[in-house]
Each structure stands twice: as C-alpha cells, then as structure tokens.
Enzyme design. Structure first.
Site, short mmCIF file in Angstrom:
data_model
loop_
_atom_site.label_atom_id
_atom_site.label_comp_id
_atom_site.label_asym_id
_atom_site.label_seq_id
_atom_site.Cartn_x
_atom_site.Cartn_y
_atom_site.Cartn_z
N GLU A 316 0.84 -1.19 0.00
CA GLU A 316 0.00 0.00 0.00
C GLU A 316 0.88 1.25 0.00
O GLU A 316 1.95 1.25 0.61
CB GLU A 316 -0.93 0.00 1.22
CG GLU A 316 -1.89 -1.19 1.22
CD GLU A 316 -2.82 -1.20 2.42
OE1 GLU A 316 -2.69 -0.31 3.29
OE2 GLU A 316 -3.68 -2.09 2.50
N HIS A 346 -7.99 1.31 2.04
CA HIS A 346 -7.82 0.94 3.44
C HIS A 346 -8.57 1.90 4.36
O HIS A 346 -8.01 2.48 5.29
CB HIS A 346 -6.33 0.91 3.82
CG HIS A 346 -6.03 0.01 4.97
ND1 HIS A 346 -4.84 -0.64 5.13
CD2 HIS A 346 -6.77 -0.35 6.05
CE1 HIS A 346 -4.85 -1.36 6.24
NE2 HIS A 346 -6.02 -1.19 6.83
#
Length: 468
Positions: A316, A346
């Site tokens: 990420e 997220h």
C-alpha cells in the site's frame, strides 16, 4: 493534608491522572448524611497521587500519521511535550526523531523495525492508533522493555458497516452503473442484480468485526454461516461450519476478517476460488496478504466470482496521491480494469467515530503506562495492574523492573527491596520477558537512587523505572 513536595530533581510538570471510577449503571447506594469535613477528607484520600518519573526530563511524545485530535488532546493535557505530524516520516528522518522521544504514536504506515528501534534509547512505549501491530517489531520492542499498545476493537462497527454497504453495492452492480452514468451512459438493467435477503453470507473469522457483521446481516434477512479456527458461540441465527471449504461451497458472499499471519497468507488462492459457488462475491477488509490477487483476477475474468470489494492490498502507498500503480503492485492495472469491483484505500475503520474512539483508547493506555506503569492492553509485555497511589501516601515510590525471565531474579530483587517497606508487589511473565511492580513506602530521594542503582546492576535487567 497538603500535597507531597516533589523530590529535588529537574523540574517536570506533574501530569494529571484521572480519578474517575467505573461503576454499574444500575447500582444505587444509600448512605447517611456526612459532615462536610468528613466528605472532604474522604475525597482527598480517594484522590490519585500524581506520579512522575524519577530523575527523568520531561516526557517527549512524537505523533505521526495524523493521530486523531482526541488522542492529541489527552496527551497534551497531561503536560507532555507533544510533536505532531500529519504524515509518516522516511526512515532516516524517523530514526533521527525517535532518538530523543519517550513515546511514539503511529498508525499503520510507519514501520518500527529493529533498525529503527535500536536508535530509540529513551523510548518507553509505542502507541499504535489502529487495530494492527504488524508494523512494529514486537519481539525486539519487548526485549528493550518498550511496551506496545493498540486499539483492537474500536473500529469494529465501522468496518462491519462498510462490508454491509459493499455487499449491497456488489449485488446491485452499483459501482458499474455509477461509473457508466458519470460517463453519460444510461444502462438500466436488472440482469444479475440481486436482493441480499435470503442469500448466504460466509464470514471467515468470527471475532469482534465478524460477529458485529453477523448481527447486521441477520437483521437484513441473510443466512449467516462462519468459519473460525476456534469454536465460538453463534449470535442470532448464525451457525459455525467446520471447514473453510464448507463455507466457500455454501456462501453467496464471502467476507474475510482474519489477522495477518503465516497461516493466513494467500488463504484464498486459485484452489479456494474453485471451491466457491459460481457467481459468488468476495469482500476483503482484513489484510492485503490474505488474498492471492492474480488468482482473484483470473476467477473474476472467468465469471467464477461475480464481484469483489477490496479495502487492503499486499503493498500500500505510504501516503495519499497517485501511487496505486503497477510499480507498487504489478497487477494494479488489471485489477482496476475489472467489472463490478470496489477498490477502496484501506478505509474500513476510517470514520470520525472510530478514529475518535481509537484516539481516546490508545492515549489513555499511554497515560496509564507513563504515569502508573500499568500494562493492561499491552500486546508484547505481561499485563500488570495495581491500584493507584493516593495523596495520603506522600512518600511512596513505585518501582518497575522489566527483566529477562530467568531463575533467581525475584530473590535478588527482594534482597534489594528488603530494607524497605514494600506495601504491595506483583510480577508476571510473558515468554522470555517479565514485569515486576512494587510500591515502597517511607522512602527518601537517596533511598530511591539506591534502589534504582541496585536494580540497574542486576544482570537480568532490561529496564528500570521509578515513579514518585
């Protein structure tokens, strides 16, 4: 009774400690009227003594990644020196900053590796203002006597509500219809669009999030099944199934709520997608390593999986921006090109309510540890609690000795404390690390220095703290 005078040491503003008590909301107590002087005396005896570290400069705190204002207010209100940053820091800057602080507060992007932590010579405690702690080398931190706290449950409802929203959105292909209309295309269809009532939801991991999701889905008329590695009592009409394979073969919607462990890595791969019902849906709001993304892409292109929602990914970006590219994950462009797929950055726990709750929970845990040495909720040290010292115990000191769990330590510690009046003492261990806390009464500054120096001289020592 007057407040105790501080020991003659470098000045430190004494942090305020909450004196609120948790009582049953249904409990009612009736007492005869008491005189005002008696009540004042009682209140003074009940008031917590405000402890401070002995022979230590002001507590310095570094908060990264935009920790919620609630947590910042609690820590600043204690009189600590708080430095706040909205983003994470590059490793070299993080190492430079961490050398001088006693407390660091992070979220999920900051990596506190052994390389970083070995530079943190003054660090006492780490606050993870999030659910997970996999961004911290917990074992290394424990061996340095650094406690780690997190907030494992505060955002459970937020994640559960997001999953419910994604179930409905996938069933109705809302993402595709919205994108089409944004492009000016009117595409009114009902083919392969479903109600969720009467469908089966399979929950993998029936913890705090999974069980809350179960309640919401049950209220919507879904049939709920769940798989967990331990036997757990079902809520409502949900039922536990014995294997993951059994769940995959029965569920119309599969949602994942498991931690990141070696056992859960790629727990849904090509084999598991074949075991799913044709035209079923997948939601992953747990950890990015749990799903084999290339296998998911193939399953969706083949029509085996009719839709998916992903909130987490193996790699990420460290910050907001145009970073979710093939440079980060080689399959990113293929994933973005699929139909009926919801990709979110997220944000499962990213609600105002959840972040406020996390800020309060973690900040309160940090204050308890700094001021009282209490480790309740620590993920890497033994959980130790002891009642607060009060204002009618002015010459007491709290001794905290974190040490290696080896034979003979308690005997040596008690030999050192034996010349003093130990009012209470508690000790516990977790693996190779042990945590001892003792309250000693009627001590002078020179006594405290002698105790600390003696404990520091033991071969088992990891960290000695004295609160006065």
């Amino acid at each position: 009774m007057t407040n105790p005078k501080p020991i003659s040491q470098p000045s430190l503003a004494r942090p305020a400690v909450s004196t609120s008590l948790s009582v049953s909301p249904t409990a009612t107590f009736h007492s005869p009227p008491a005189s005002s002087s008696f009540m004042a005396s009682l209140a003074q005896r009940a008031a917590a003594k405000q402890l401070k570290p002995f022979n230590t400069e002001d507590i310095k705190i570094l908060l990264l990644e935009n920790v919620n204002q609630t947590g910042r207010d609690i820590l600043s209100g204690q009189g600590y020196q708080v430095e706040f940053h909205k983003a994470s820091l590059p490793e070299d800057q993080l190492i430079e900053k961490i050398r001088d602080v006693h407390v660091i507060g992070i979220r999920s992007k900051t990596k506190l590796t052994a390389k970083v932590l070995q530079e943190a010579k003054n660090l006492l405690v780490i606050g993870c203002f999030c659910i997970g702690t996999n961004q911290v080398d917990l074992e290394y931190a424990a061996k340095q006597g650094i406690a780690v706290f997190n907030s494992p449950f505060a955002n459970s409802r937020s994640v559960a509500e997001l999953v419910i929203a994604e179930i409905i959105a996938l069933a109705r292909q809302l993402g595709d219809r919205s994108n089409e209309l944004h492009r000016g295309t009117w595409n009114k269809v009902s083919a392969k669009c479903w109600e969720v009532r009467g469908k089966t939801l399979g929950i993998v991991g029936y913890g705090h999030i999974g069980s809350q999701l179960s309640v919401l889905a049950d209220a919507m008329g879904m049939n709920v099944i769940y798989y967990d590695v331990v036997s757990l009592m079902a809520i409502g009409t949900a039922r536990q199934v014995p294997t993951l394979e059994a769940l995959l073969g029965e569920a119309d919607f599969v949602t994942l709520h498991v931690p990141e462990t070696p056992e859960t890595k790629n727990m849904l791969g090509a084999k598991q997608f074949e075991q799913m019902k044709n035209g079923s849906y997948l939601i992953n709001a747990s950890r990015g390593t749990v799903v084999d993304i290339p296998a998911l892409i193939k399953a969706m292109r083949a029509g085996k999986v009719a839709g998916a929602a992903l909130d987490v990914y193996p790699n990420e970006p460290a910050g907001n921006g145009d970073y979710f590219t093939t440079d980060l994950n080689p399959w990113a462009e293929e994933l973005r090109g699929l139909n009926n797929i919801i990709l979110t950055p997220h944000i499962g726990g990213s609600t105002e309510e959840a972040q406020r709750a996390i800020g309060i929970e973690v900040a309160d845990a940090l204050v308890r540890y700094i001021n009282q040495g209490v480790t309740l909720g620590s993920v890497n040290l033994p959980e130790i609690n002891m009642r607060q010292l009060t204002l009618d115990e002015p010459n007491h000191a709290r001794i905290i000795y974190i040490h290696r769990n080896v034979p003979g330590v308690l005997r040596r510690v008690n030999e050192i404390l034996g010349d003093h009046n130990v009012d209470k003492q508690i000790s516990d261990s977790k693996g190779d690390i042990a945590y001892l806390m003792a309250d000693v009464s009627d001590v002078r500054p020179e006594d405290i220095k002698e105790i600390r120096d003696s404990l520091d001289g033991l071969s088992s020592r990891i960290l000695t703290r004295v609160l006065y």
